[in-house]
Every structure is written in C-alpha cells, then in structure tokens.
Design an enzyme around this catalytic site. Sequence first.
Site, PDB file in Angstrom:
ATOM      1  CB  CYS A  53      34.675  41.582  41.310  1.00  0.00           C
ATOM      2  SG  CYS A  53      36.267  42.004  40.602  1.00  0.00           S
ATOM      3  CB  CYS A  60      38.649  41.198  42.308  1.00  0.00           C
ATOM      4  SG  CYS A  60      37.659  40.465  40.984  1.00  0.00           S
TER       5      CYS A  60
END
Length: 248
Positions: free
Chosen positions: A82, A163
């Site tokens: 992420c 993400c």
Amino acid sequence: IYKWHHSGLNRWHGRGSTADFQKIIQERCDDYTQQIRPRARSGNCQGIQQAFTSAFISKDPCKATKEDYKPLLDLAYPTVPCDKAVFWSKTKELAHEYAKRRGLLTLEDTLLGSLADGLSWCGEPGSPDLNYQSCPDWKKDCRTNYFSVFWEALSERFAENVCGTVQVVLNGSIENAFDKMSIFGRVEAPNLSPTVTLKAWLVHDPGKPPSDSCSGPSIKELESILNQRSVRFICRDNLSRDQFLGSF
Ligand code: N1C
C-alpha cells in the site's frame, strides 16, 4: 527470396520478436527472484518462462485474449505494498526515476513487468517458433495482438490490487495529459478500487511552458472516471522535472 516472402513471416507492420526472447525471460527471472526482490518469492522461473511462451506460441498473433495470459498471471500476480504504487502515461523514464528515488514501485518493478519490459514477441500459427521478422502493430494490424493484450491484462491486475495513496505521473507538455485511450486511461484508472486515493502529478519539459493543467478538460475527464468509482483524487500541476524530482 521466394520462400521468405511467401512464408508470411514478414507480413506484419510491427517490430519482430526480440532475439533470444526465451533466454532473456529466463535470465531476467533468475536475476529478479535471486537479487532484485528475493522476498517477493516467485521461485518458479522455468514454469513462468513456459507459461509465458505457451500463451502465444503457435497461435494466430491477432487473436490474443486475456484468458491466454491467465495461467501466467496466476503464477506471478503483480502486487506492491500500500502507498507504494506509481502509474505513468507518456512519462516512462521520469516515472521510473521518481519511483527509484522515493522507494516507490512501478509495474516494471513487479516480476512480470520486469520480464517483459522493452521486449517484443509473437508467434505464428502452426509453428513452434517465435516470429522474429515482424509482429502485428496495434494501429496497422490489430489491437488484439499478444504484446498489447499482455500489457492490458497485467496493468488491469496491477490497478485492481493497489491500495492506499497511489500516484500517477502525467506529461504536462502534451495537450491531453490524461489520454483516455492510453493503458492508464482505459485500463488502470477505471479499475482502481474505491478505497484508493490517486495523486496525479503533471510534469512539463524543462524550458517549456506547460500545455495542460489540473483544471483542463483532460484531467476533468479523469476526475469523472474516478468519481464514478468513489476514488479520491488529488492533482498538482505546473511542475518542472527538477521540482518534481527534488523535494519541494
Ligand atoms: O498506455 P500508457 O502509457 O498509459 O501505459 C502506462 C501504464 C503504466 O501506469 C503501467 O503501469 O500502463 C502500465 N504499462 C507498463 O507498465 C508498460 N511497460 C511497457 C503499460 N504499458 C507498458 N509498456 C509499453 O509501453 C506498452 O507497449 C504500452 O503500450 C506502452 C505505454 O505507452 P504510454 O502511452 O506511454
């Protein structure tokens, strides 16, 4: 000459397969799994090389589908942590330099992206070999060629899986910094998941005024694609290469 002409190997308008394609894939895979990201563990280089070549060998080079690449993608899914993903469009070199300096990752930093980067490949129906003479060109021959479909399939999976806050480096020196026909425009942006925040950077060439901005129509189009998916959007424009790469 007669035989060469009539073999059909030279009928396409795009660059032929890269010499030693299979050997390069094998070597890049070994390097990647041993040195570049050993902890990303995808040890099966022989399987990956075989899945890659059997996706297109002996097939009509204009009839590629995403399903052809499914076995390959299932062996080496393109994922990054992420907040680390960087997309780009018409800014390949700059985006890679930026990612390198900041410890961020582009698709070419994932295993399959690094294997295919800069190579070209296609097969020939009824032949166990690659066509080293010519391959279909996206515009002049067919869009559903194995090279284009590979980047589309891989980019789609990459975009689906990012993400946190992700970034895109766009070219502020062209009229439409966001091109809805590019892979970023038609494949990546529409496949981001709703929890993502996308930060766009519009970077223009040194010594030239910018040709597009965050308030221009092309970026508005990007915003509307993202709005439909509830992806948050941040945009910064009017950046020179040095401003963008340096810390400001
Ligand atoms: O069509 P683009 O760029 O918008 O595609 C770039 C976009 C990036 O964010 C990457 O994640 O899509 C991904 N990607 C690649 O990583 C890649 N490496 C090499 C897409 N294409 C890639 N290539 C080849 O360059 C491929 O042939 C594709 O068509 C070009 C990208 O051209 P672009 O318009 O600058």
